[in-house]
Structure formats: structure tokens, C-alpha cells
Design a protein around this motif. Structure first.
Motif, mmCIF file in Angstrom:
data_model
loop_
_atom_site.group_PDB
_atom_site.id
_atom_site.type_symbol
_atom_site.label_atom_id
_atom_site.label_comp_id
_atom_site.label_asym_id
_atom_site.label_seq_id
_atom_site.Cartn_x
_atom_site.Cartn_y
_atom_site.Cartn_z
ATOM 1 N N PRO A 1 50.630 -5.223 41.146
ATOM 2 C CA PRO A 1 50.256 -6.634 41.364
ATOM 3 C C PRO A 1 48.793 -6.922 41.040
ATOM 4 N N GLY A 2 47.915 -5.956 41.351
ATOM 5 C CA GLY A 2 46.490 -6.196 41.131
ATOM 6 C C GLY A 2 45.962 -5.622 39.832
ATOM 7 N N PHE A 3 46.872 -5.229 38.929
ATOM 8 C CA PHE A 3 46.430 -4.550 37.721
ATOM 9 C C PHE A 3 45.615 -5.458 36.812
ATOM 10 N N GLN A 4 45.964 -6.737 36.764
ATOM 11 C CA GLN A 4 45.240 -7.639 35.874
ATOM 12 C C GLN A 4 43.767 -7.752 36.270
ATOM 13 N N LYS A 5 43.484 -7.719 37.581
ATOM 14 C CA LYS A 5 42.085 -7.787 38.026
ATOM 15 C C LYS A 5 41.303 -6.555 37.561
ATOM 16 N N ILE A 6 41.974 -5.402 37.600
ATOM 17 C CA ILE A 6 41.334 -4.166 37.135
ATOM 18 C C ILE A 6 41.038 -4.251 35.642
ATOM 19 N N VAL A 7 42.040 -4.729 34.896
ATOM 20 C CA VAL A 7 41.891 -4.861 33.442
ATOM 21 C C VAL A 7 40.787 -5.857 33.097
#
Length: 259
Positions: A65-71
Motif C-alpha cells: 500500500p505504501g510502495f508509491q511513497k517509497i518510489v
């Protein structure tokens, strides 16, 4: 799944790994290899925003779910490399897409999120579809991981590493305490108590369901078998053409008979 009246449910916090996919096709040994073409992903479709369009792009499939923030954070803080991320779907739907790219010979991501139990299907054979990260220095980080996590990405091999462990967790059950309190039933702590609690709730007029059991819930069922000390699959990367499958065990039969 049973509907809203279900009061105990299993949460599978499954182990997940990140692994290089066969972006460069296969070499002469039939093993996945990394591509040296810095422009291979110039036209890749990305869900996220690529900040530096001229930079080399690495394609990633992941469903966190939070992968986009990491990217987004990575792309904003790095100018030489950019991550092109897509949500490939969670679990089985992503694996189907990955299998389709393998069959087509194109379209696979550079990096893919996989559950531990799903990884063997992509390396169990003479032709492997995941890159061996031992060739890229991953062995140096062995001490950063537990033995279980490390073994889950090496498949019994001391020389090959097919992924970076990023998550692991137990199977747990959530309890609706209010229902147990209403009917004066003790929350079970053993399987025998669990079975009796269901009978007692029904006898006292509860019309809901204690829990559900998925006949096709492979990860949950394997965990239940393992709890009874059953090892239904045997595989080692040093002899990939031999895969052991044994469901005809007393402990497996006991689990299935119980449910």
C-alpha cells in the motif's frame, strides 16, 4: 468467505520478497540474466511520476500500500536512476501476469514482489526466471537476516540467492471479544477448545460462524500442516529437477479431518 457474522478470522501476514526478474532474457545456460541496456525501459508505462525522464529506469511490480511513497521519495532524491512502478496485482493475479510475460518472452519487470511460497515456481527447473543475486554481492548481507528468511530465498543452496527478504510474519486470528462475552464462552487457546467453542456458541443460540476454512487457501493450509510438523514440499536449488510432494502424511490427514 462467510459473511459479516464470522467472529474469528485468519490474517495471513505472508512473507514477501523482492527479486530481479529476467529482464535480459536467458543466457546460454538457460538462466535469467540482467540486462546492460540502460535504455531498455525508456518507453515503460509507469503508475508513478518519473521526475528525471532522461535517467535510466528500473521497472518494479509491487502491491505494498505504501510502495508509491517509497518510489516517489527515491525518484525525488536520485537523478541518475528512476523507479517505474506498477501495481501488478496482489498475489495470484500478479503471478499470472508474470507467467504471461515469461511465455511471451517480453514485458517482465526488472524487480518483482513475490511471496516466499510462490518463488519456487520461477526457479524450480533448468531454466530460471529470477536472477541469481549472489552474482551482485547479495551474500555480503546474509548476517542482516534471520536464518528462516535467508533460507526462503536460497532454497537450500549455499551459492544462489534469488531475492531480498523484505517481510515476514505469522498467521494470527482476530477475536470478536464481545460475542464471546455475550454467550459466556472462553476464548479458545487450543484447537480442541476452538472446536468446542464453536459447538458451545451454537448451543447457546449464536447463529453466526466461528470462522471459515478455505479449501484453496494454500498458504494457510501449508501453515496448518507445518504446525503439525508436516513438510509437504521438498526442494533444493542444488538439484532443481527433483521436487518432492507428499500430502499423504498422518499429520496432513489429521488437519484435513479436523476441518
Amino acid at each position: 468467505m462467510f459473511q459479516a457474522k464470522k467472529i474469528l478470522s485468519v490474517l495471513a501476514t505472508v512473507a514477501v520478497s523482492m527479486s530481479l526478474a529476467a529482464c535480459g532474457g536467458s543466457n546460454s545456460t538457460g538462466t535469467a540474466s540482467a540486462s546492460a541496456d540502460k535504455h531498455a525501459n525508456d518507453n515503460a508505462s509507469c503508475t508513478n511520476k518519473v521526475v528525471h525522464a532522461s535517467a535510466e529506469k528500473v521497472t518494479v511490480w509491487a502491491w505494498y500500500p505504501g510502495f508509491q511513497k517509497i518510489v516517489d521519495h527515491f525518484n525525488q532524491t536520485h537523478s541518475n536512476v528512476q523507479v517505474c512502478w506498477n501495481n501488478g496485482g496482489q498475489g495470484g493475479s500478479e503471478y499470472t501476469r508474470f507467467q504471461n510475460t515469461i511465455k511471451a518472452g517480453k514485458g517482465a519487470p526488472d524487480v518483482i514482489q513475490l511471496e516466499y511460497e510462490a518463488m519456487p515456481q520461477f526457479v524450480a527447473g533448468k531454466q530460471k526466471y529470477l536472477v541469481d543475486l549472489a552474482d551482485y554481492g547479495m551474500k555480503a548481507y546474509k548476517s542482516d537476516y534471520t536464518a528462516g528468511a535467508w533460507n526462503s530465498v536460497t532454497f537450500g543452496s549455499s551459492s544462489s540467492i534469488y531475492a531480498v527478504p523484505v517481510d515476514a510474519g505469522p498467521f494470527v486470528m482476530y477475536v470478536n471479544q464481545a460475542v464471546f462475552d455475550k454467550y459466556g464462552i472462553k476464548v479458545p487457546t487450543t484447537w480442541a477448545e476452538f472446536e468446542q467453542a464453536g459447538k458451545d456458541l451454537k448451543a447457546k443460540g449464536y447463529t453466526g460462524k466461528l470462522t471459515n476454512w478455505q479449501t484453496d487457501g494454500t498458504a494457510v493450509n501449508i501453515a496448518l500442516f507445518a504446525q503439525k510438523s508436516a513438510q509437504v514440499y521438498k526442494y533444493t536449488a542444488s538439484d532443481p529437477t527433483k521436487v518432492g510432494i507428499d500430502f499423504n502424511q498422518t499429520s496432513v490427514k489429521q488437519v484435513l479431518k479436523y476441518w
